[in-house]
Design a protein around this motif. Structure first.
Motif, PDB file in Angstrom:
ATOM      1  N   LEU A   1       7.287   5.600   3.404  1.00 10.97           N
ATOM      2  CA  LEU A   1       8.340   6.568   3.666  1.00 10.97           C
ATOM      3  C   LEU A   1       7.740   7.946   3.909  1.00 10.97           C
ATOM      4  O   LEU A   1       6.820   8.363   3.216  1.00 10.97           O
ATOM      5  CB  LEU A   1       9.315   6.636   2.489  1.00 10.97           C
ATOM      6  N   LYS A   2       8.295   8.650   4.876  1.00  8.82           N
ATOM      7  CA  LYS A   2       7.814   9.986   5.222  1.00  8.82           C
ATOM      8  C   LYS A   2       8.979  10.964   5.131  1.00  8.82           C
ATOM      9  O   LYS A   2       9.984  10.809   5.811  1.00  8.82           O
ATOM     10  CB  LYS A   2       7.222   9.972   6.641  1.00  8.82           C
TER      11      LYS A   2
ATOM     12  N   PRO B   1       9.097  -3.700  -4.135  1.00  5.24           N
ATOM     13  CA  PRO B   1       7.893  -3.647  -3.289  1.00  5.24           C
ATOM     14  C   PRO B   1       7.099  -2.393  -3.617  1.00  5.24           C
ATOM     15  O   PRO B   1       7.633  -1.441  -4.201  1.00  5.24           O
ATOM     16  CB  PRO B   1       8.465  -3.580  -1.869  1.00  5.24           C
ATOM     17  N   SER B   2       5.836  -2.369  -3.278  1.00  3.57           N
ATOM     18  CA  SER B   2       5.038  -1.149  -3.444  1.00  3.57           C
ATOM     19  C   SER B   2       5.527  -0.092  -2.458  1.00  3.57           C
ATOM     20  O   SER B   2       5.919  -0.411  -1.332  1.00  3.57           O
ATOM     21  CB  SER B   2       3.559  -1.443  -3.216  1.00  3.57           C
ATOM     22  N   VAL B   3       5.494   1.175  -2.900  1.00  3.89           N
ATOM     23  CA  VAL B   3       6.053   2.258  -2.088  1.00  3.89           C
ATOM     24  C   VAL B   3       5.082   3.427  -2.058  1.00  3.89           C
ATOM     25  O   VAL B   3       4.534   3.824  -3.097  1.00  3.89           O
ATOM     26  CB  VAL B   3       7.408   2.741  -2.654  1.00  3.89           C
ATOM     27  N   ILE B   4       4.853   3.984  -0.863  1.00  6.68           N
ATOM     28  CA  ILE B   4       4.143   5.251  -0.750  1.00  6.68           C
ATOM     29  C   ILE B   4       5.065   6.239  -0.040  1.00  6.68           C
ATOM     30  O   ILE B   4       5.630   5.934   1.008  1.00  6.68           O
ATOM     31  CB  ILE B   4       2.797   5.116  -0.001  1.00  6.68           C
TER      32      ILE B   4
ATOM     33  N   ILE C   1       3.626   2.566  -6.993  1.00  7.60           N
ATOM     34  CA  ILE C   1       4.565   3.600  -6.548  1.00  7.60           C
ATOM     35  C   ILE C   1       3.785   4.902  -6.425  1.00  7.60           C
ATOM     36  O   ILE C   1       3.342   5.477  -7.431  1.00  7.60           O
ATOM     37  CB  ILE C   1       5.739   3.770  -7.531  1.00  7.60           C
ATOM     38  N   ILE C   2       3.592   5.394  -5.207  1.00  7.90           N
ATOM     39  CA  ILE C   2       2.702   6.532  -4.955  1.00  7.90           C
ATOM     40  C   ILE C   2       3.458   7.656  -4.256  1.00  7.90           C
ATOM     41  O   ILE C   2       4.221   7.424  -3.314  1.00  7.90           O
ATOM     42  CB  ILE C   2       1.505   6.100  -4.068  1.00  7.90           C
TER      43      ILE C   2
ATOM     44  N   GLU D   1      -3.212  11.490   7.344  1.00  9.69           N
ATOM     45  CA  GLU D   1      -1.953  10.909   6.868  1.00  9.69           C
ATOM     46  C   GLU D   1      -1.817   9.458   7.330  1.00  9.69           C
ATOM     47  O   GLU D   1      -1.478   8.572   6.532  1.00  9.69           O
ATOM     48  CB  GLU D   1      -0.780  11.741   7.388  1.00  9.69           C
ATOM     49  N   VAL D   2      -2.073   9.219   8.598  1.00  6.49           N
ATOM     50  CA  VAL D   2      -1.993   7.852   9.130  1.00  6.49           C
ATOM     51  C   VAL D   2      -3.020   6.949   8.444  1.00  6.49           C
ATOM     52  O   VAL D   2      -2.709   5.800   8.088  1.00  6.49           O
ATOM     53  CB  VAL D   2      -2.216   7.848  10.659  1.00  6.49           C
ATOM     54  N   ALA D   3      -4.214   7.464   8.225  1.00  6.96           N
ATOM     55  CA  ALA D   3      -5.268   6.672   7.578  1.00  6.96           C
ATOM     56  C   ALA D   3      -4.864   6.258   6.165  1.00  6.96           C
ATOM     57  O   ALA D   3      -5.078   5.106   5.749  1.00  6.96           O
ATOM     58  CB  ALA D   3      -6.572   7.463   7.545  1.00  6.96           C
ATOM     59  N   ILE D   4      -4.279   7.193   5.418  1.00  9.21           N
ATOM     60  CA  ILE D   4      -3.836   6.899   4.047  1.00  9.21           C
ATOM     61  C   ILE D   4      -2.752   5.823   4.053  1.00  9.21           C
ATOM     62  O   ILE D   4      -2.779   4.876   3.255  1.00  9.21           O
ATOM     63  CB  ILE D   4      -3.323   8.183   3.360  1.00  9.21           C
ATOM     64  N   GLN D   5      -1.799   5.952   4.968  1.00  8.90           N
ATOM     65  CA  GLN D   5      -0.700   4.992   5.024  1.00  8.90           C
ATOM     66  C   GLN D   5      -1.180   3.604   5.431  1.00  8.90           C
ATOM     67  O   GLN D   5      -0.751   2.593   4.857  1.00  8.90           O
ATOM     68  CB  GLN D   5       0.373   5.511   5.987  1.00  8.90           C
ATOM     69  N   LEU D   6      -2.095   3.539   6.400  1.00  9.47           N
ATOM     70  CA  LEU D   6      -2.617   2.237   6.817  1.00  9.47           C
ATOM     71  C   LEU D   6      -3.464   1.593   5.719  1.00  9.47           C
ATOM     72  O   LEU D   6      -3.399   0.378   5.496  1.00  9.47           O
ATOM     73  CB  LEU D   6      -3.444   2.386   8.096  1.00  9.47           C
TER      74      LEU D   6
END
Length: 415
Positions: A262-263, A316-319, A362-363, A384-389
């Motif tokens: 989620l952003k 589910p796991s969430v960032i 949960i991050i 940001e994209v790298a962290i999410q991937l």
């Protein structure tokens, strides 16, 4: 519509051309000789040319089937005989085209030809049947693979469904990376968005917000039933107001997805709409309703609000990526959401097995730069994209699968 200059009252207007109920007007360009309409219907893009001198001679051109996003280019000359625009898709960069008004033909500029060369992937339009029988469009992209392999292929599901805005179908470089890594990309065009016209938005706002959630559940269920991935390899991503549907799905059908990205998500609709002092709250009531004026509205918002419906269950796991300068989604609300969600998942894990630790991560990734629309610096966007991937690869177990394959290859070499 048209009328003469000296007869502008309503009764003198004559209808020339109209789109059907399931179509959405994207853009209109007026030239001396033609009026051009750019519109979409069930995911396909079209261009309609209406000659000013003979409005009945309407010409409709279907744009290339791979195109999913349209971007007009400046056309400063009113008397021009051609119209320039760009087309793109989530997995194909923008390519420039020119439409000839006289010849009624579209040509692609030669220097951009390579950008649109079809490579080894499939683009498919599906439909899911929602709870009330409504057909919901889904756009799917994946690398050309044997059908039996798709079931074990990770899928990233995109959703928005608010304000009558279309789901972003523009090009993103990371999508090409995911396709090369054998991911499936699925875009769920649920009610509340604008993909199928004004009615599509009306059917997913105010006291019909549950329609968007039911649509999302139906879309993911349909993907799985058609052999596109499985719940253990399914991830969901959403931005801003799309967080309402993503968060609501985590509460009502957490078994459908393994990870959620989620952003700047909107997760506590009720408390925000109860505080008219917050930015945008008053104007947002057109989308969500006014819980201060109507008790029924308050209870309806409470029924789907992600924060209000967190429960003791497996999630589910969430960032969540948030930004210090975000004036629309405040960090205090996100901190409350994260805290409540962590407590619920931890309590569920403890109550079912004292020796088993909570399997959900949960991050909250709080960024010091950027506003509601994300960072502006290129390096920050990449990070940001790298962290999410990295989060998705870990939570879906893709890292482990890659390591196992490498070990097998090394063992074969040794033999």
């Amino acid at each position: 519509m048209k009328t003469t200059v000296d007869c502008c009252s309503m009764e003198n207007w004559e209808l020339i051309y109209s789109l059907d109920a399931n179509s959405k007007l994207i853009d209109m360009e007026q030239f001396q000789s033609h009026c051009l309409l750019l519109w979409k219907n069930w995911g396909h893009l079209y261009l309609t040319a209406i000659p000013v001198e003979s409005p009945a001679a309407v010409k409709v051109v279907k744009l290339p089937s791979w195109a999913r996003a349209f971007e007009p280019q400046p056309n400063p000359v009113f008397s021009a005989s051609s119209f320039s625009f760009q087309l793109s898709s989530p997995v194909q960069p923008a390519s420039r085209f020119v439409y000839s008004l006289q010849e009624n033909e579209i040509c692609e500029l030669k220097e951009d030809m390579k950008a649109c060369e079809s490579w080894d992937y499939c683009s498919i339009c599906l439909q899911a049947t929602s709870l009330d029988g409504t057909l919901v469009p889904i756009t799917v992209f994946h690398k050309t693979l044997p059908k039996e392999m798709l079931t074990e292929t990770p899928v990233l599901v995109h959703v928005y469904g608010a304000y009558g805005m279309d789901l972003n179908m523009g090009f993103k470089p990371e999508n090409m990376l995911l396709l090369e890594e054998n991911w499936i990309l699925a875009y769920c065009h649920v009610r509340g968005g604008g993909e199928l016209g004004l009615i599509w938005h009306e059917d997913g706002k105010l006291d019909k917000k549950h329609n968007g959630l039911n649509d999302l559940i139906a879309c993911i269920t349909q993907l799985h039933s058609r052999g596109y991935s499985n719940p253990g390899l399914t991830a969901l991503t959403a931005n801003s107001a799309g967080g309402v549907l993503a968060g609501a799905l985590c509460n009502t059908a957490p078994h459908l997805v393994r990870a959620v990205v989620l952003k700047a998500p909107f997760l506590d609709v009720l408390n925000v709409m109860l505080d008219p002092c917050l930015p945008l709250t008053v104007e947002e009531r057109e989308e969500w309703g006014d819980p201060l004026a109507d008790r029924m509205v308050l209870e309806y918002i409470r029924s789907y609000c992600p924060y209000q419906n967190i429960k003791c269950q497996e999630y589910p796991s969430v960032i969540i990526t948030s930004y210090e300068n975000d004036q629309r989604v405040h960090k205090e609300g996100l901190l409350k959401y994260i805290s409540k969600l962590r407590k619920a998942t931890a309590y569920h894990a403890e109550s079912h097995s004292k020796q088993e630790s909570c399997s959900s991560n949960i991050i909250l990734d709080m960024q010091p730069e950027g506003d509601h629309f994300g960072p502006t610096a290129w390096d920050d966007c990449l990070n940001e994209v790298a962290i999410q991937l990295a989060f998705l690869y870990k939570e879906l177990g893709i890292e482990d699968r890659i390591l196992k394959k490498k070990k097998k290859k090394e063992e074969k070499k040794k033999r």
